[in-house]
Design an enzyme around this catalytic site. Sequence first.
Site, PDB file in Angstrom:
ATOM      1  N   GLY A  16     -56.127  41.833 -22.675  1.00  0.00           N
ATOM      2  CA  GLY A  16     -56.971  42.790 -22.921  1.00  0.00           C
ATOM      3  C   GLY A  16     -56.872  44.138 -22.662  1.00  0.00           C
ATOM      4  O   GLY A  16     -56.227  44.657 -21.448  1.00  0.00           O
ATOM      5  N   ARG A  77     -52.278  38.581 -26.515  1.00  0.00           N
ATOM      6  CA  ARG A  77     -52.100  37.370 -25.696  1.00  0.00           C
ATOM      7  C   ARG A  77     -51.195  36.333 -26.191  1.00  0.00           C
ATOM      8  O   ARG A  77     -51.443  35.756 -27.375  1.00  0.00           O
ATOM      9  CB  ARG A  77     -53.642  36.695 -25.324  1.00  0.00           C
ATOM     10  CG  ARG A  77     -54.444  37.796 -24.742  1.00  0.00           C
ATOM     11  CD  ARG A  77     -55.836  36.995 -24.263  1.00  0.00           C
ATOM     12  NE  ARG A  77     -56.825  37.729 -24.547  1.00  0.00           N
ATOM     13  CZ  ARG A  77     -57.396  38.384 -23.272  1.00  0.00           C
ATOM     14  NH1 ARG A  77     -56.645  38.468 -22.313  1.00  0.00           N
ATOM     15  NH2 ARG A  77     -58.356  39.232 -23.564  1.00  0.00           N
ATOM     16  N   THR A 131     -56.838  46.287 -16.426  1.00  0.00           N
ATOM     17  CA  THR A 131     -57.954  45.410 -16.909  1.00  0.00           C
ATOM     18  C   THR A 131     -59.471  45.957 -16.338  1.00  0.00           C
ATOM     19  O   THR A 131     -59.410  46.612 -15.613  1.00  0.00           O
ATOM     20  CB  THR A 131     -57.729  43.795 -16.452  1.00  0.00           C
ATOM     21  OG1 THR A 131     -59.166  43.201 -16.712  1.00  0.00           O
ATOM     22  CG2 THR A 131     -57.588  43.783 -14.896  1.00  0.00           C
ATOM     23  N   ARG A 177     -65.605  37.509 -17.027  1.00  0.00           N
ATOM     24  CA  ARG A 177     -65.594  36.227 -17.267  1.00  0.00           C
ATOM     25  C   ARG A 177     -65.774  35.357 -15.814  1.00  0.00           C
ATOM     26  O   ARG A 177     -66.274  34.465 -15.650  1.00  0.00           O
ATOM     27  CB  ARG A 177     -64.086  35.799 -17.921  1.00  0.00           C
ATOM     28  CG  ARG A 177     -64.514  35.360 -19.391  1.00  0.00           C
ATOM     29  CD  ARG A 177     -62.814  34.836 -19.764  1.00  0.00           C
ATOM     30  NE  ARG A 177     -62.271  35.929 -19.967  1.00  0.00           N
ATOM     31  CZ  ARG A 177     -61.104  35.938 -20.550  1.00  0.00           C
ATOM     32  NH1 ARG A 177     -60.990  35.352 -21.840  1.00  0.00           N
ATOM     33  NH2 ARG A 177     -60.263  36.809 -20.408  1.00  0.00           N
TER      34      ARG A 177
HETATM   35  O1  F6P Z   1     -60.547  40.521 -19.196  1.00  0.00           O
HETATM   36  C1  F6P Z   1     -61.115  41.689 -19.769  1.00  0.00           C
HETATM   37  C2  F6P Z   1     -62.013  41.120 -20.821  1.00  0.00           C
HETATM   38  O2  F6P Z   1     -62.624  42.261 -21.305  1.00  0.00           O
HETATM   39  C3  F6P Z   1     -63.067  40.110 -20.158  1.00  0.00           C
HETATM   40  O3  F6P Z   1     -64.095  40.838 -19.200  1.00  0.00           O
HETATM   41  C4  F6P Z   1     -63.595  39.250 -21.316  1.00  0.00           C
HETATM   42  O4  F6P Z   1     -64.273  38.101 -20.943  1.00  0.00           O
HETATM   43  C5  F6P Z   1     -62.516  39.248 -22.096  1.00  0.00           C
HETATM   44  O5  F6P Z   1     -61.430  40.174 -21.728  1.00  0.00           O
HETATM   45  C6  F6P Z   1     -62.556  39.390 -23.506  1.00  0.00           C
HETATM   46  O6  F6P Z   1     -61.416  39.023 -24.300  1.00  0.00           O
HETATM   47  P1  F6P Z   1     -61.109  38.920 -25.763  1.00  0.00           P
HETATM   48  O7  F6P Z   1     -61.144  40.518 -26.068  1.00  0.00           O
HETATM   49  O8  F6P Z   1     -59.752  38.222 -26.270  1.00  0.00           O
HETATM   50  O9  F6P Z   1     -62.274  38.521 -26.256  1.00  0.00           O
END
Ligand code: F6P
Length: 328
Positions: A16, A77, A131, A177
């Site tokens: 992220g 990712r 993060t 999360r």
């Molecule tokens: O790990 C950072 C984060 O922003 C979390 O707080 C959140 O759950 C997740 O990434 C969301 O991921 P994505 O942008 O892939 O939906």
Amino acid sequence: MTNTNIKRIGVFTSGGDAPGMNAAIRAVVRTGIYYQKEVMGIMRGYEGMIEGDIVKLGARSVGNIIQRGGTILKTARSKEFRTKEGRQKAYENLKKEGIDALVAIGGDGSFTGLHYLTQEYGIPAVCIPGTIDNDLAGTDYTIGYDTATNTAVEAIDKIRDTALSHNRLFFIEVMGRNSGYIAVNSGIAGGAAAVIIPEETMSFEELMTLLTEGEGSSKKSNLIVVAEGSKIGGANELARKVAERSDYFDIKVTVLGHLQRGGSPTYFDRVLASKMGVAAVEGVLNGQSDVMVGVRNHQMVYNSFDTIMSHTHDIDKESLRIAKILSI
Ligand code: F6P
């Protein structure tokens, strides 16, 4: 003083995105150049490594980015990198480009990828924790957490204005999360009536008690901050459950979502990212590898992959206690 065998350092962002990643890229590039190394930017994290999407970076190509959110190198990712074949392809591209050391900016998934590369191919590598979740052991703060929490506080303040005007109960969902850092600290700063986090949470019955009995029950407008990983349900679910039990409250929900990930980084994140970028390059040039840079009690530190992965960065009990005392 520095490892003369290293000539080209590859830098990338992964997982992220987080505000401050650009400041970290800038610091890595400029520190590399300061030590007469070349620095290559790997686009889209491990995906770009596998595809060979790699560009040369100079001191000027990272100008005017310290204040920008997101990441100029983009991020992803990667599923393919989790396979041995994917990593083999990535390594071939690094070799082709003459990259002989790596700096990754990301969370635990990014560090795990780096660990595999160091173990399987012996390439020296250092991770910078980036993060918004602040959920990595070995560092008091990760890059992006301060900005995201400030964004959440700003949003909570705005919601408070309308909540008070209408006497409404708001459930405000913030990111995290598995981690309650943003929730606890934006909750304290935003004057929340309760904070619900994944690590240690009140039961739904305790929440009902707080809303309907005692000092708190005399307030008709209330703000409850919920981390997305709450074990008793997210903001929408909690709002529905409370409404089923009581028609006393006029309930609204705001899910802050990805707006917490964007925006200009705070001064704190810019300075943290700058210090970590310098420490990462100096670390790798001085023989550090398979480590993550961190800041502990204002000092830069390096911790091994095993140390980081075998510990959690727990919410300090004192913050939880403060949030509780002040929410009556
Ligand atoms: O790990 C950072 C984060 O922003 C979390 O707080 C959140 O759950 C997740 O990434 C969301 O991921 P994505 O942008 O892939 O939906």
